[in-house]
Design an enzyme around this catalytic site. Structure first.
Site, PDB file in Angstrom:
ATOM      1  N   ASP A 367       0.999  -1.362   0.418  1.00  0.00           N
ATOM      2  CA  ASP A 367       0.230   0.000  -0.273  1.00  0.00           C
ATOM      3  C   ASP A 367       1.135   1.218  -0.279  1.00  0.00           C
ATOM      4  O   ASP A 367       1.159   1.920   1.175  1.00  0.00           O
ATOM      5  CB  ASP A 367      -1.137   0.010   1.237  1.00  0.00           C
ATOM      6  N   THR A 368       1.091   1.852  -0.982  1.00  0.00           N
ATOM      7  CA  THR A 368       1.818   3.033  -1.814  1.00  0.00           C
ATOM      8  C   THR A 368       1.007   3.650  -2.587  1.00  0.00           C
ATOM      9  O   THR A 368      -0.173   3.702  -3.286  1.00  0.00           O
ATOM     10  CB  THR A 368       3.492   2.319  -2.013  1.00  0.00           C
ATOM     11  N   THR A 369       2.039   4.963  -2.593  1.00  0.00           N
ATOM     12  CA  THR A 369       0.846   5.733  -3.844  1.00  0.00           C
ATOM     13  C   THR A 369       2.668   6.452  -4.728  1.00  0.00           C
ATOM     14  O   THR A 369       3.257   6.147  -4.536  1.00  0.00           O
ATOM     15  CB  THR A 369       0.661   6.978  -3.503  1.00  0.00           C
TER      16      THR A 369
END
Length: 558
Positions: A367-369
């Site tokens: 879960d990253t952007t």
């Protein structure tokens, strides 16, 4: 990079999104409001660095499950004069951290980071020293043109006024309800009445807006020594966390030179250790360069088999060789050497999957952007940032709206290994903010979230663009595969006949609805225009800017 496909495809697919093309700027992020924030800054006269920082702050509001000022990451910047620099603002282990601070539960591939009571996943003991705020402010101070207060305005407005929750955000809340419910602040914000926020509802973050205003006034000192930092360390002290004021005061970003490899006439440029991407993408491309990948056909059994074997080789070497270079001697020159790739390639068997060990002596959350930004002057930013797990450690620091990372999960909880915990050690990462240059001109920049699946997915996009001659939109949306040596994950668009043929070669195939997260990218076209693309795996949105000011000397007369 937009040439029509002229090579065979076995796995066919239809793109779900459309690209955007402009001539004076491009912002692509994984949320439309963050893309709008970056575009607003470009239109106000800022450069790509200003816009990228504004987009990242906006993402901390609109994508609170993915990124925050208490997180960390990497920003790969290409300046208008052609220089490349990587700003490493990855988190570090607190000074009180020890190699045996967690009780390990497994040493099986895919489970090596499992610990008793999930202490490295949820709660204060999972939090590493944050680097995001300092890194973003450093990028702005060194290479931006606007003030911190200027670039914070879009994010402050979003936090104060609120925004409409997307189905993607609602799904992320739903999937993490049990952990979110343990924290009073997150439960109140995301689980009103005990139920997850639903699509169409409005999310307002008043405490966080106040924190952003304090940062606008005081800069990064608000966290690294000021009121926000005291709130963080007070929470840590009361809840079993390890971060103290000395950790915040001693935290430093690192400016790093990128790794440069070559592939079929392109220079491939990516971040160095402690990131895996620059080194191991170069390594895998060197291995694949010995085959006519394009002629094999996208998604064919042979093409997927070669990708899988290259991935397994890279992960085997990564396990013993790639970590914080301040703590582990990383044999970069050896790993990216084409002669070493020749040695590894010679051991690949086309008809049989193999188990690979490292050719050298010597788990992250999904879960990253990512943001990719370009301006009209030639500045480009490819930045991957995260709080690591979905909503990080599922801890909101009371009274601040800040969500803490769970970056300690990235370390190997077993002592005595390259990736083991040590005080002050930087987390290793798979982040892959990549760029490619052809004949001296930037060809494309891309990146994505997805933990261990990030750099393998970035590799596949590069292969899609160069070998399979896909358009940018096709390259980011194409079905992906992934393995680190255990099971071979195939997205659903890979044909079942190919899956069965891979099983016959010895691969342990599993079907996955999604490998890694929402990739976004910019292609730099020969006519000077920019094309932006984002894939179906997130709320990614490209915003293109064209037009410009009136012709010199023009005025309105009746």
């Amino acid at each position: 990079m937009n040439a029509p496909v002229s090579v065979p495809r076995v796995a066919d697919f239809t793109c779900e999104k459309k690209p955007a093309t402009g001539s004076r700027g491009m912002v692509v992020t994984n949320h439309p409001l963050a893309s709008a924030a970056g575009a607003q800054i470009l239109l106000a006269g800022g450069n790509a660095i200003d816009a990228a920082v504004a987009s990242l702050f906006a993402l901390t509001v609109a994508e609170p499950m993915m990124v925050g000022i208490l997180g960390g990451g990497l920003s790969h910047i290409r300046l208008a004069d052609g220089r490349h620099v990587v700003i490493d603002n990855l988190s570090t282990a607190p000074g009180k951290a020890t190699a045996d601070m967690y009780e390990c539960l497994s040493d099986e591939i895919g489970k090596q980071r499992d610990t008793r009571d999930r202490e490295n996943v949820v709660g204060a003991k999972a939090v590493a020293v944050p680097g995001a705020l300092k890194g973003w402010c450093e990028a702005l101070a060194r290479f931006g043109t606007l003030t911190l207060a200027d670039v914070l305005q879009p994010a402050i407005g979003l936090a104060e006024r609120g925004f409409v929750v997307t189905p993607y955000l609602s799904n992320c809340i739903t999937d993490n309800t049990a952990d979110l419910a343990r924290d009073p602040g997150l439960a109140a914000m995301l689980l009103p009445g005990g139920q997850p926020l639903q699509p169409g509802m409005r999310l307002v973050q008043s405490d966080y807006a106040a924190s952003l205003k304090l940062i606008a006034a005081e800069g990064p000192d608000a966290l690294y020594g000021g009121k926000l930092g005291r709130a963080l360390t007070d929470y840590m002290a009361k809840n079993g966390g390890l971060i103290d004021q000395a950790d915040l005061a001693n935290y430093k970003i690192e400016l790093r030179e990128p790794i440069r490899g070559s592939y079929r006439g392109y220079e491939i440029i990516g971040p160095p250790p402690p990131s895996s991407s620059g080194v191991h993408i170069a390594q895998m491309l060197n291995i694949l360069e010995g085959y006519d990948i394009g002629a094999l056909g996208f998604g064919s059994t042979d093409a997927v088999h070669l990708l899988a074997e290259a991935l397994k080789i890279a992960f085997a070497d990564r396990a013993v060789a790639t970590a914080d270079p301040a703590f582990v001697k990383v044999p970069v020159a050896k790993l990216i050497d084409k002669a070493y790739a020749d040695e590894r390639r010679a051991l690949i068997e086309m008809g049989q999957a193999k188990s690979w060990t490292a050719g050298l002596s010597g788990g992250e959350s999904a879960d990253t952007t990512h943001v990719t930004v370009a301006d009209a002057m030639g500045n480009v930013v490819s930045a991957t940032q995260t709080i690591n797990g979905l909503f990080g450690a599922c801890v909101q620091i009371p009274g601040t709206g800040m969500i803490a990372n769970n970056y300690m999960y990235n370390f190997d909880p077993h002592p005595g290994r390259a990736l083991s915990i040590a005080p002050g050690k930087r987390v290793f990462t798979s982040m892959a903010p990549m760029m490619a240059v052809k004949d001296g001109r930037l060809a494309f920049a891309l990146g994505l979230p997805g933990a261990l699946r990030i750099f393998p997915s970035a590799l596949q996009a590069i292969v899609n663009l160069i070998d399979h001659r896909m358009s940018l939109q096709e390259a980011v949306e194409a079905p992906r595969v992934w393995t680190e040596g255990g099971v071979l994950e195939l997205e659903e668009a890979i044909p079942e006949a190919v899956a069965q043929a891979l099983i016959a070669r010895g691969h342990k195939v599993v079907r996955s609805p999604r490998v890694a997260g929402g990739m976004n990218a910019i292609a730099f076209n020969p006519d000077g225009t920019l094309t932006g693309a984002a894939c179906w795996r997130a709320d990614g949105t490209p915003v293109a800017i064209s037009g410009g000011l009136a012709r010199a000397g023009a005025r309105f007369t009746i």
